[in-house]
Motif scaffolding. Structure first.
Motif, PDB file in Angstrom:
ATOM      1  N   THR A 271       0.845  -1.197   0.000  1.00 33.77           N
ATOM      2  CA  THR A 271       0.000   0.000   0.000  1.00 33.77           C
ATOM      3  C   THR A 271       0.879   1.246   0.000  1.00 33.77           C
ATOM      4  O   THR A 271       2.080   1.198   0.256  1.00 33.77           O
ATOM      5  N   SER A 272       0.264   2.351  -0.308  1.00 35.09           N
ATOM      6  CA  SER A 272       0.914   3.659  -0.244  1.00 35.09           C
ATOM      7  C   SER A 272       0.006   4.590   0.541  1.00 35.09           C
ATOM      8  O   SER A 272      -1.100   4.924   0.084  1.00 35.09           O
ATOM      9  N   PRO A 273       0.441   4.999   1.765  1.00 33.90           N
ATOM     10  CA  PRO A 273       1.717   4.688   2.434  1.00 33.90           C
ATOM     11  C   PRO A 273       1.774   3.234   2.901  1.00 33.90           C
ATOM     12  O   PRO A 273       0.734   2.574   2.975  1.00 33.90           O
ATOM     13  N   PRO A 274       2.998   2.727   3.198  1.00 29.01           N
ATOM     14  CA  PRO A 274       3.141   1.305   3.555  1.00 29.01           C
ATOM     15  C   PRO A 274       2.346   0.899   4.785  1.00 29.01           C
ATOM     16  O   PRO A 274       1.873  -0.228   4.861  1.00 29.01           O
ATOM     17  N   VAL A 275       2.195   1.815   5.768  1.00 33.32           N
ATOM     18  CA  VAL A 275       1.441   1.520   6.993  1.00 33.32           C
ATOM     19  C   VAL A 275       0.140   2.305   6.950  1.00 33.32           C
ATOM     20  O   VAL A 275       0.155   3.535   6.816  1.00 33.32           O
ATOM     21  N   VAL A 276      -0.988   1.590   7.057  1.00 27.19           N
ATOM     22  CA  VAL A 276      -2.304   2.228   7.042  1.00 27.19           C
ATOM     23  C   VAL A 276      -2.726   2.463   8.486  1.00 27.19           C
ATOM     24  O   VAL A 276      -2.974   1.513   9.240  1.00 27.19           O
ATOM     25  N   GLN A 277      -2.775   3.697   8.886  1.00 29.59           N
ATOM     26  CA  GLN A 277      -3.073   4.050  10.265  1.00 29.59           C
ATOM     27  C   GLN A 277      -4.510   3.689  10.623  1.00 29.59           C
ATOM     28  O   GLN A 277      -5.399   3.606   9.762  1.00 29.59           O
ATOM     29  N   GLY A 278      -4.753   3.494  11.918  1.00 28.56           N
ATOM     30  CA  GLY A 278      -6.068   3.081  12.384  1.00 28.56           C
ATOM     31  C   GLY A 278      -7.143   4.131  12.182  1.00 28.56           C
ATOM     32  O   GLY A 278      -8.332   3.823  12.200  1.00 28.56           O
TER      33      GLY A 278
END
Length: 1055
Positions: free
Chosen positions: A687-694
């Motif tokens: 994904t972009s960004p690599p970490v999908v925030q809660g």
């Protein structure tokens, strides 16, 4: 209230037919007797009236009569015209009381069986039998009509057809001549027939030599034609079309069609050409469908199937080498365009057509037998599912009675009868039958009296039901003892007749009577009310919060009347807990009679909710609530969907799921594509960004394959772990794009002069990036400037062969390959260098010399051939006069070796030795034959050890006889003596010309002495003796007598 008894009798008036209402002292003629079902007798046929008093009772609560109900209905029939039976039977059976009478209709005209005899028609029970059926008279639509005094019903239509299968025309068929390698179609030209189950086969030369379809040959079950994709010489013969039908029990055979293949010097190849094309097809839900597709071509084309914009249904099967696509149990979602593709090395062909999936009517809701009060309202409706939408119409007693929905505002006796709801579309019709009875009777409590003993709780609500049977509806009044009751703040009579008492006290105890009255009469029923102590929860459950896996405890204690039993019922939200079936998680703890504590063991997220404890007696109940909160991993996100679809990216959107009382930290996005072998396997997506925030509810998924089907799902994560995944998104396909990968493992070469082949490893389907995928092969000779390009349309191809008779041997080619699709061409692979076929070596090895080493071995040398195309050498040797050269022994050696040892030769023999160079193209010219002789064989007899004795305890003397060679054995040059330990392969080797040797006595252990004769032809056999510190233990070549003498001498010497 007591009324006079009621009697039924026959009317005394001869001009009318009806019923008589009789009471004590008087009788009154009427059409509406009490407690009976009344019909409008004008609906009944005159013959019915004469039979009424011989039939079961059809009125009153104990009536035994009912209208017709079909148990068997006629079915569509194909009658074989050549049937030897000469009879056609249409079945019809209905149950009813009184029994039904039957009539039949053909094409809406009644068959007058009772009025006039008919030579063809007869009635057996309800079955219609047609004797000597005639196509012109008896083809048509038949219905069975069943009736009794309650009404008439009509069966489903049954179509009768006459099946036949005419013979083929006897006209002679012309011979078909076709060049070898070309395709051909042999026409069946089926004769006239009327049968739905015809099958086609072909006979070669004579029956029963049936031709079995394969990848090259196909028989269409639509036209009967025989298709041969590529004609071979073995196809020569006489062909006949064989047509058969089980329905008419007949088979016919066409005249011969001679097929003559024409042999050609050059068999040409041509592209795939689809000749069997499945048409636009209509199918019904749950049916099986077969689509045909076959192509001519050389090489034999390969057939592939696909469903446009979707995968082939899971319930499909491909048979007949790809020519048939079977779809089993077809569903609405299987509708769409289907495409077959035929391809070979010369080209492709496509065909597509639409499959429409429709459905015959099926009931979603239909009418049932109904009994209604006179004067009441009624709506009769039917709902059917079908495609296209069905048309709804009605019959009453066999006659048309409207369409859509039937509404009655005030039912009368004339509305009674047999009703039929019919739903139909072009695929068929379905019938729903029901009987409507309109009744009238005075109130009666016989089946539903007021309960004799009534209980109520102090300060509670008491409801006493009063539900007499009455038509029309009765007026209800109540009394307590002798006092009539009216509505007040504490007492209320409901519309359904029930009596309700609010805040009940001991003063409300007593006898209560319900009075019912209508225009047909009166009735009453009495019960006695007692008041008990109210049930109350004294210790209620409290709100509780636990983590997943912990145990929650909810208390519940109640006070109740000591004369009543109490039970505790627990429910969560609207679900009542079944402790027997759900004992894995729920347990009810009964520590004392008035307590019902609930334990939720190993609590899970699904156990959260509002729990209610109900303390219940037969009189009343009391309920208390508490909320259970279970903290755990998040719930599944909802509404995952893909937006802004591109070639390699997708924007993914979802809605937040429950956090389960712990904030969501992040989301994990997972994907599954059409190439995933395990449909349960999901992989984490980039994904972009690599970490999908809660806090996010959307992200961009990257690094996807173009032109690929994908499903997505989201998983929420909090401090307590990873939650359940969401429901997968709707399947989407990314846009197509130019290929980005080049085929790997470019190589090739040549096996014969005049051609060069280029090879590569095909790309996996996920790298096609679009439809119409193939390869561009580019190549050129080393000294050429321009690249030559060819297109290979097969996505699974891994080889291209270029033929040119002017290509010289061992020519260097540069080759490269790239992929293409409908969007364009991708990058080229790295350039590889290959060579055309080599010529065989043109020179022979020189200076070949061979020398015998032993009787069975020789060493050979030669000068190498200094050419780049030499891959190695072949050494061949055989006996000049005793062996055939073809059976000579051969050895293959690499090109860097120019000498070798020849083995397994025969002693004292005259040999010829030959050496030649070779490469992948073959062997070069042979060297001159070199002649040599092997040496004589070594002696075959062993050296016999005859003396072994101890010298002064320090040495042992071992002596043996001289070995004399035979005439065909080599001269003895001496002896080899090996001194070693037992079991060892090596030791001390001595060479001597003497017949004896001295050996030191071993200080410990045993030793073995081996002796063999030595000659130029090799070594002779071995003789052994074993010695130890005490002397000789054994000698292998000694005679028994000699061993005894030596042993005695040794003993004497020691003494």
């Amino acid at each position: 209230m007591i009324t006079d008894p009621v009697y039924l009798g026959k009317s005394s008036t001869e001009s009318t037919f009806g019923w008589v209402l009789c009471t004590r002292g008087s009788c009154q003629e009427t059409m509406s007797p009490p407690c009976v079902l009344l019909f409008s007798l004008s609906l009944l046929i005159p013959s019915t009236a004469a039979l009424l008093f011989d039939m079961p009772r059809i009125y009153g609560d104990d009536a035994t009569g009912y209208g017709p109900v079909f148990e068997e209905q006629p079915m569509d029939t194909i009658y074989p015209e050549e049937s030897p039976e000469g009879k056609l039977s249409m079945n019809c059976r209905a149950r009813a009381n009184p029994p039904v009478t039957y009539k039949w209709k053909i094409n809406s005209w009644e068959i007058k069986l009772l009025e006039q005899p008919d030579e063809h028609y007869s009635l057996v029970g309800g079955n219609l039998v047609v004797t000597n059926p005639d196509r012109s008279k008896h083809t048509g639509r038949y219905v069975c009509v069943a009736q009794n005094i309650y009404g008439i019903i009509i069966s489903k239509e049954a179509i009768v057809k006459f099946g036949y299968l005419n013979p083929f025309s006897t006209e002679e068929r012309e011979a078909v001549q076709v060049r070898e390698g070309q395709g051909v179609v042999l026409l069946c030209v089926p004769p006239d027939h009327n049968a739905d189950d015809v099958t086609f086969r072909w006979i070669l030369n004579e029956a029963p030599n049936f031709l079995y379809p394969d990848k090259r040959r196909f028989v269409s079950q639509t036209t009967g034609n025989l298709y041969i994709s590529k004609v071979e010489p073995s196809d020569f013969g006489n062909y006949s079309c064989y047509m058969s039908s089980l329905a008419v029990s007949k088979s016919v055979i066409s005249p011969f069609i001679p097929l003559i293949p024409l042999t050609e010097r050059t068999v040409y190849k041509y592209a795939a050409d689809i000749r069997v094309k499945f048409p636009k097809t209509y199918a019904l839900v749950n049916q099986n469908v077969t689509l045909e597709c076959f192509a001519l071509g050389n090489p034999i084309p390969e057939i592939r199937w696909r469903k446009l914009d979707a995968e082939l249904p899971a319930n499909h099967e491909i048979t007949m080498a790809g020519a048939l696509l079977h779809l089993f149990n077809v569903q609405i979602e299987d509708e769409g365009y289907y495409e077959c593709e035929a391809l070979n090395s010369k080209g492709k062909d496509w065909h597509k057509a639409y499959l429409y999936v429709e459905a015959a009517p099926e009931w979603a809701a239909h009418i049932n037998d109904t009994e209604k009060d006179i004067g009441s309202e009624l709506t009769l409706s039917c709902v059917a599912n079908a495609r296209p939408e069905p048309y709804i119409r009605w019959l009453k007693n066999g006659y048309s009675y409207g369409k859509g929905e039937l509404k009655f505002s005030s039912l009368t006796f004339e509305d009674s009868g047999m009703y039929q709801c019919i739903a139909e579309n072009r695929h068929g019709s379905i019938y729903a039958n029901a009987e409507l009875r309109v009744i009238a009777c005075p109130p009666t409590f016989e089946n539903n009296p007021v309960r004799r003993r009534l209980l109520g709780a102090r300060n509670g609500r008491v409801v006493i039901e009063c539900k007499p049977k009455a038509a029309p509806r009765a007026k209800i009044t109540w009394s307590k003892g002798t006092t009539m009751l009216t509505n007040s703040s504490r007492i209320r009579v409901w519309d359904d007749g029930s009596l309700e008492i609010f805040n009940a006290t001991k003063a409300d105890e007593g006898m209560y009577t319900c009075f019912a009255e209508n225009d047909r009469g009166k009735g009453n029923s009495t019960g006695t009310l007692s008041i008990t102590e109210a049930t109350q929860i004294t210790v209620a459950p409290s709100d509780t919060e636990v983590r997943v896996g912990e145990t929650a405890r909810l208390q519940c204690v109640a006070f109740h009347d000591p004369d009543l039993d109490i039970t505790f019922i627990w429910s969560v939200d609207t679900h009542v807990i079944d402790f027997d079936r759900e004992n894995e998680y729920y347990e009810r703890i009964m520590t004392r009679e008035s307590s019902g504590e609930l334990w939720i063991k190993n609590a899970q997220l699904r156990h959260a909710g509002r729990y209610s404890c109900t303390a219940q007696t037969i009189v009343d109940n009391s309920t208390a609530w508490a909320d259970l909160i279970v903290n755990g991993p998040p719930g599944p996100p909802g509404g995952v969907r893909a937006e802004e679809i591109r070639e390699k990216t997708v924007r993914l959107v979802w809605t937040r799921g429950t956090s389960n009382h712990s904030p969501i930290i992040k989301y994990i996005i997972q994907t599954r594509d059409q190439f995933t072998p395990d449909r349960e396997e999901w992989r984490d997506a980039s994904t972009s960004p690599p970490v999908v925030q809660g806090s996010e509810e959307m992200t961009t998924v990257v690094d996807l394959y173009p032109w690929c089907y994908y499903e997505f799902r989201a998983i929420a994560v909090n401090d307590l772990g990873m939650g359940e995944p969401s429901i997968p998104s709707i399947k989407i396909r990314t846009y197509d794009a130019v290929p980005t990968m080049a085929p790997p493992d470019i190589g090739g070469g040549s096996n014969v002069n005049g051609e060069v082949f280029i090879t590569w490893t095909p790309l996996l389907p996920q790298y096609y990036n679009g439809k119409k995928f193939g390869y561009v092969v580019a190549f050129k000779q080393h000294d050429e400037y321009e690249w030559r390009r060819v297109t290979v349309a097969d996505p699974e191809a891994r080889r291209y062969v270029h033929k040119d008779s002017y290509i010289l041997p061992n020519t260097e080619f540069q080759v490269k390959v790239k992929a293409y699709n409908i969007k364009g061409e991708g990058p080229y692979s790295l350039t590889a260098v290959i060579y055309t076929a080599q010529d065989v070596p043109s020179e022979a090895p020189t200076e070949v010399v061979a020398r015998a080493m032993t009787a069975t071995e020789a060493m050979v040398w030669w000068l190498p051939v200094y050419q780049q195309i030499v891959e190695g050498y072949q050494v061949k040797y055989w006996r000049k006069y005793d062996d055939n050269e073809a059976a000579a022994q051969r050895m293959l050696l690499p090109n860097y070796i120019n000498q070798t040892l020849l083995e397994n030769m025969l002693p004292d023999s005259h040999y010829l030795v030959e050496v030649r160079a070779y490469n992948s193209a073959g062997f070069g010219p042979p060297s001159e034959h070199y002649e040599m002789y092997t040496k004589k064989a070594p002696p075959a007899r062993p050296a016999r050890i005859y003396r072994t004795y101890n010298l002064l305890g320090t040495y042992i003397n071992v002596a043996w006889d001289h070995v004399y060679p035979l005439d065909n054995e080599s001269y003895i040059e001496g002896y080899k003596v090996l001194f070693k330990k037992p079991g060892h392969l090596t030791g001390i080797l001595y060479t001597t010309g003497k017949h004896y040797m001295d050996f030191p006595v071993p200080s410990e252990g045993d030793f073995v002495v081996e002796v063999r004769a030595r000659s130029e032809g090799g070594d002779g056999p071995i003789s052994r003796v074993r010695i130890s510190a005490g002397g000789v233990l054994s000698a292998q070549s000694f005679s028994l007598a000699l061993l005894l003498v030596v042993a005695l001498c040794c003993l004497g010497f020691q003494m």
